[in-house]
Design an enzyme around this catalytic site. Structure first.
Site, PDB file in Angstrom:
ATOM      1  N   ARG A 101       0.881  -1.179   0.000  1.00 23.15           N
ATOM      2  CA  ARG A 101       0.000   0.000   0.000  1.00 23.15           C
ATOM      3  C   ARG A 101       0.908   1.215   0.000  1.00 23.15           C
ATOM      4  NH1 ARG A 101      -5.382   1.281   3.367  1.00 23.15           N
ATOM      5  NH2 ARG A 101      -6.104   0.033   1.595  1.00 23.15           N
ATOM      6  N   HIS A 128      -7.066   1.203  -6.712  1.00 29.49           N
ATOM      7  CA  HIS A 128      -7.329   0.298  -5.580  1.00 29.49           C
ATOM      8  C   HIS A 128      -8.009  -0.967  -6.135  1.00 29.49           C
ATOM      9  CE1 HIS A 128      -7.682  -1.124  -1.639  1.00 29.49           C
ATOM     10  NE2 HIS A 128      -8.595  -0.319  -1.129  1.00 29.49           N
ATOM     11  N   GLN A 131      -9.911  -3.753  -3.961  1.00 29.91           N
ATOM     12  CA  GLN A 131     -11.227  -3.310  -3.497  1.00 29.91           C
ATOM     13  C   GLN A 131     -12.276  -3.515  -4.591  1.00 29.91           C
ATOM     14  OE1 GLN A 131     -12.229  -1.800  -0.364  1.00 29.91           O
ATOM     15  NE2 GLN A 131     -14.172  -2.357  -1.297  1.00 29.91           N
ATOM     16  N   ASP A 231     -17.001   7.318  -1.807  1.00 33.10           N
ATOM     17  CA  ASP A 231     -15.752   7.194  -1.050  1.00 33.10           C
ATOM     18  C   ASP A 231     -15.494   8.550  -0.397  1.00 33.10           C
ATOM     19  OD1 ASP A 231     -13.252   6.399  -0.091  1.00 33.10           O
ATOM     20  OD2 ASP A 231     -12.224   6.682  -2.016  1.00 33.10           O
ATOM     21  N   CYS A 271     -16.248   1.784  -0.051  1.00 30.37           N
ATOM     22  CA  CYS A 271     -15.077   0.938   0.225  1.00 30.37           C
ATOM     23  C   CYS A 271     -14.710   0.961   1.714  1.00 30.37           C
ATOM     24  CB  CYS A 271     -13.898   1.394  -0.624  1.00 30.37           C
ATOM     25  SG  CYS A 271     -13.483   3.135  -0.411  1.00 30.37           S
ATOM     26  N   ARG A 299     -13.558  -8.590   0.528  1.00 29.85           N
ATOM     27  CA  ARG A 299     -12.123  -8.324   0.348  1.00 29.85           C
ATOM     28  C   ARG A 299     -11.349  -9.614   0.596  1.00 29.85           C
ATOM     29  NH1 ARG A 299     -10.019  -3.223   0.886  1.00 29.85           N
ATOM     30  NH2 ARG A 299      -8.121  -4.266   0.199  1.00 29.85           N
TER      31      ARG A 299
HETATM   32  N1  NVA Z   1      -9.684   6.925  -1.542  1.00 24.95           N
HETATM   33  C1  NVA Z   1      -9.389   6.379  -0.239  1.00 24.95           C
HETATM   34  C2  NVA Z   1      -9.654   4.914  -0.204  1.00 24.95           C
HETATM   35  C3  NVA Z   1      -9.441   4.239   1.120  1.00 24.95           C
HETATM   36  C4  NVA Z   1      -9.699   2.776   1.089  1.00 24.95           C
HETATM   37  C5  NVA Z   1      -7.942   6.675   0.114  1.00 24.95           C
HETATM   38  O1  NVA Z   1      -7.081   6.540  -0.771  1.00 24.95           O
HETATM   39  O2  NVA Z   1      -7.671   7.070   1.248  1.00 24.95           O
HETATM   40  N1   CP Z   2     -11.207  -0.198   1.904  1.00 24.66           N
HETATM   41  C1   CP Z   2      -9.958  -0.303   2.383  1.00 24.66           C
HETATM   42  O1   CP Z   2      -8.990  -0.527   1.639  1.00 24.66           O
HETATM   43  O2   CP Z   2      -9.880  -0.195   3.737  1.00 24.66           O
HETATM   44  P1   CP Z   2      -8.541  -0.038   4.607  1.00 24.66           P
HETATM   45  O3   CP Z   2      -7.967   1.316   4.274  1.00 24.66           O
HETATM   46  O4   CP Z   2      -9.004  -0.164   6.003  1.00 24.66           O
HETATM   47  O5   CP Z   2      -7.581  -1.132   4.200  1.00 24.66           O
END
Ligand code: NVA
Ligand code: CP
Length: 314
Positions: A101, A128, A131, A231, A271, A299
């Site tokens: 990540r 992502h 997801q 989101d 998400c 997931r």
């Molecule tokens: N768009 C959000 C998604 C989190 C799962 C982020 O990147 O923080």
């Molecule tokens: N939706 C998602 O990726 O959640 P987290 O940021 O908790 O991993």
């Protein structure tokens, strides 16, 4: 050649459907996969926080007979400037796969280029994909005839994403394009998806018959939706823009009035994590149309399929 999972756009429609079918099979017959990745280790690099991604990958590896290592970038030498290239080569000598990540998507590409094990995108600023594969699984389960599973049911359905043209919007566009699902992104001007992503997604959509649209019209855009998705307005790394975004996204909250413009049997997805009272009202987020926790559960199953597909030997 080592295969990776960095973007849904890299999957052929047949491969994407195969992964969903595998995910559904693993979900319904988990015992059959208890030793699928026996003795294998997944290294999990996190430059950002996570609840779902961290826990579902760690639990998923355990359930497949393997093991997962949580590697916060604060704790490993990346945090002190060790290069991504060296990290990739070193980790490849120990682990059988890497999930990461990251902020910049190029970090994933570097890990893939310099390592010799599969790399999985656990979220980047751009995409992502884990997801949205889980989301596709959730919708395909919901729309399949009871007692059966067919990824083909996604074709011709309409998903409307209301909110920031961010990593989620991008991956939903690619996912819609690959599965032949129409996707409309409803966002204020200035927050529309990346043009390069739109071009790629439109090229893919031309091969599956999906229609992709971007609009600022929160009335017309939502009409006919089978799924309304949102989101957060400020993603991880954009915290300092949160106040400005709160103003810029006024009128884009998914609330009951917006859901009323979608089809009567439309579902609501997010998400997560969610900010009730910002991008979604509590009434919708916790209401009868919301399937956010089925989505979160998937997931686990979707990622187990991705892990088995990339890492199972023999
Ligand atoms: N768009 C959000 C998604 C989190 C799962 C982020 O990147 O923080
Ligand atoms: N939706 C998602 O990726 O959640 P987290 O940021 O908790 O991993």
């Amino acid at each position: 050649m080592t295969r990776h999972f960095l973007s849904v756009a890299d999957l052929s429609p047949a491969k994407a459907a195969e992964l969903l079918t595998l995910a559904h099979r693993i979900k319904t017959e988990p015992a059959a996969y208890r030793t699928a990745l026996q003795g294998q280790t997944l290294g999990m690099i996190f430059q950002k926080r996570s609840t779902r991604t961290r826990v579902s990958f760690e639990v998923g590896m355990y359930q497949l007979g393997g093991h997962a290592l949580f590697l916060s970038s604060q704790d490993i030498q990346i945090g002190r400037g060790e290069t991504i290239a060296d990290t990739a080569q070193v980790l490849s000598r120990y682990v059988d796969g890497v999930m990461a990540r990251v902020y910049g998507h190029e970090v994933l590409e570097e890990l893939a280029a310099h390592g010799s094990v599969p790399v999985i995108n656990g979220l980047s600023d751009l995409l992502h994909p884990c997801q949205t594969m889980a989301d596709a699984l959730t919708l395909a389960e919901r729309w399949s005839t009871p007692g059966s599973f067919d990824a083909g049911v996604l074709k011709g359905r309409k998903l409307v994403y209301v909110g920031d043209g961010n990593n989620m919007a991008h991956s939903l566009l690619y996912t819609g394009a690959v599965f032949g699902m129409d996707v409309t992104v409803v966002a204020p001007r200035g927050y529309w998806p990346d043009l390069g992503v739109m071009d790629n997604a439109r090229a893919l959509a031309a091969t599956t018959g999906a229609t992709l649209e971007v609009t600022a019209d929160t009335v017309a855009g939502v009409r006919g939706a089978d799924c309304v998705y949102t989101d957060v307005w400020a993603s991880m790394g954009q915290e300092e823009e949160a106040a400005k975004r709160l103003r810029d996204f006024a009128g884009f909250q998914v609330d009951s009035a917006m859901m009323a413009r979608a089809n009567a049997d439309a579902v609501f997805m997010h998400c997560l994590p969610a900010h009730r009272g910002e991008e979604v009202s509590a009434e919708v987020c916790d209401g009868p149309q919301s399937i956010i926790f089925d989505e979160a559960e998937n997931r686990l199953h979707a990622q187990k399929a991705i892990l088995v597909d990339l890492m199972q030997r023999g």
